[in-house]
Design an enzyme around this catalytic site. Structure first.
Site, PDB file in Angstrom:
ATOM      1  N   ASP A   1      30.086   7.246 -28.186  1.00  0.00           N
ATOM      2  CA  ASP A   1      30.457   6.399 -29.175  1.00  0.00           C
ATOM      3  C   ASP A   1      30.775   6.858 -30.629  1.00  0.00           C
ATOM      4  O   ASP A   1      30.046   8.023 -30.963  1.00  0.00           O
ATOM      5  CB  ASP A   1      29.840   5.190 -29.256  1.00  0.00           C
ATOM      6  CG  ASP A   1      30.224   3.940 -29.777  1.00  0.00           C
ATOM      7  OD1 ASP A   1      31.633   3.627 -29.885  1.00  0.00           O
ATOM      8  OD2 ASP A   1      29.449   3.225 -29.935  1.00  0.00           O
TER       9      ASP A   1
ATOM     10  N   ASN B   1      36.905  -2.184 -22.789  1.00  0.00           N
ATOM     11  CA  ASN B   1      37.795  -1.467 -23.850  1.00  0.00           C
ATOM     12  C   ASN B   1      39.285  -2.099 -23.743  1.00  0.00           C
ATOM     13  O   ASN B   1      39.821  -1.768 -24.726  1.00  0.00           O
ATOM     14  CB  ASN B   1      37.727   0.017 -23.835  1.00  0.00           C
ATOM     15  CG  ASN B   1      36.104   0.353 -24.238  1.00  0.00           C
ATOM     16  OD1 ASN B   1      35.840   1.422 -23.862  1.00  0.00           O
ATOM     17  ND2 ASN B   1      35.687  -0.176 -25.260  1.00  0.00           N
TER      18      ASN B   1
END
Ligand code: IPE
Ligand code: IPE
Ligand code: MG
Length: 237
Positions: A15, A63
């Site tokens: 991330d 996502n």
């Protein structure tokens, strides 16, 4: 890192690509490009240092909620870098497997993922690419597959057998690393992380290098994994 015990299965929630780019005044896609480069570096480093299974969370089912332009860029990275990925796996003798759903992926991306798996299947160290991955979906998919495959009494389903219905039949995660300062699991490997150790770092994924990886391994070595039992010191008390 020499005297340390190396966890067999390391998982990383990769991330912070977007923030890495923004911090340098660059567009977000530059962060994904840099994240891709770093994924190769860290994979190589982990296997060179004794890790046997490495799961990287690269794109979640959630996502797809991002702007189409960003999603399209991430997909195009996979297309453009196919040869690069294959060369990398061959050079480093890495077997790439994919965890995730085919649903919502283009047929081109699906065939690329299958090709990567197919062409590297002779190798031993497993790089588990979690792409279009969501853990709840994986558990539901496993339950559905088991139900369709149903040959026995439901009571005969064991944890081991259920594991074999997941996207990949891998040993449990020993160490889960999340970069970028967030301290959440974001629907990643809920089943596989039942007894893993968590390591959170503020470092953004494109900056998460070998030195940072060693810090995570050091932290892992200072943990006392008890699995619900007692450690040696307390066993005789
Ligand atoms: C991780 O980086 C990569 C993907 C989720 C695809 P992000 O894109 O989430 O980066 P931040 O969290 O916005 O910085
Ligand atoms: C998790 O990161 C998914 C990947 C790293 C691929 P996100 O950036 O999508 O997670 P949230 O939205 O901050 O929980
Ligand atoms: Mg993020």
């Amino acid at each position: 890192m020499k005297d340390n015990k190396i966890p067999a299965h390391v998982a990383i929630i990769c991330d912070g690509n977007g923030r890495w780019a923004t911090n340098q005044g660059l567009p977000r896609w530059k962060g994904h490009e840099q994240g891709f480069k770093n994924a190769k570096e860290i994979t190589k480093y982990a296997f060179n240092n004794g890790v046997k299974y490495l799961s990287l969370y690269l794109f979640s089912t959630e996502n797809f909620k991002r702007p189409k332009k960003e999603v399209d860029y991430i997909m195009s990275l996979l297309v453009d870098k196919l040869k690069d990925i294959l060369d990398f796996c061959h050079e480093n003798k890495i077997r790439a497997v994919v965890s995730g759903k085919d649903e919502n992926l283009s047929s081109k991306i699906i065939s690329i993922l299958r090709k990567i798996e197919d062409e590297t299947k002779e190798y031993e160290n497993i790089f588990n690419m979690c792409f279009n991955y969501g853990s709840k979906a994986e558990i539901i998919d496993a339950a559905r597959k088991y139900a369709l495959d149903y040959k026995e009494n439901a009571e005969e389903l064991t944890e081991e057998k259920f594991n074999s219905y997941l996207y990949q039949n891998l040993p449990p995660v020993d160490l889960l690393i999340r970069t970028s300062g967030e301290q959440r699991i974001s629907n990643f490997m809920l089943w596989q992380c039942a007894y893993c150790e968590f390591y959170f770092t503020n470092t953004l994924f494109p900056d998460f290098n070998g030195e940072e990886f060693d810090k995570a391994i050091d932290a892992f070595n200072n943990r006392d994994r008890r699995y619900g039992g007692l450690n040696n010191e307390n066993k005789n008390n």
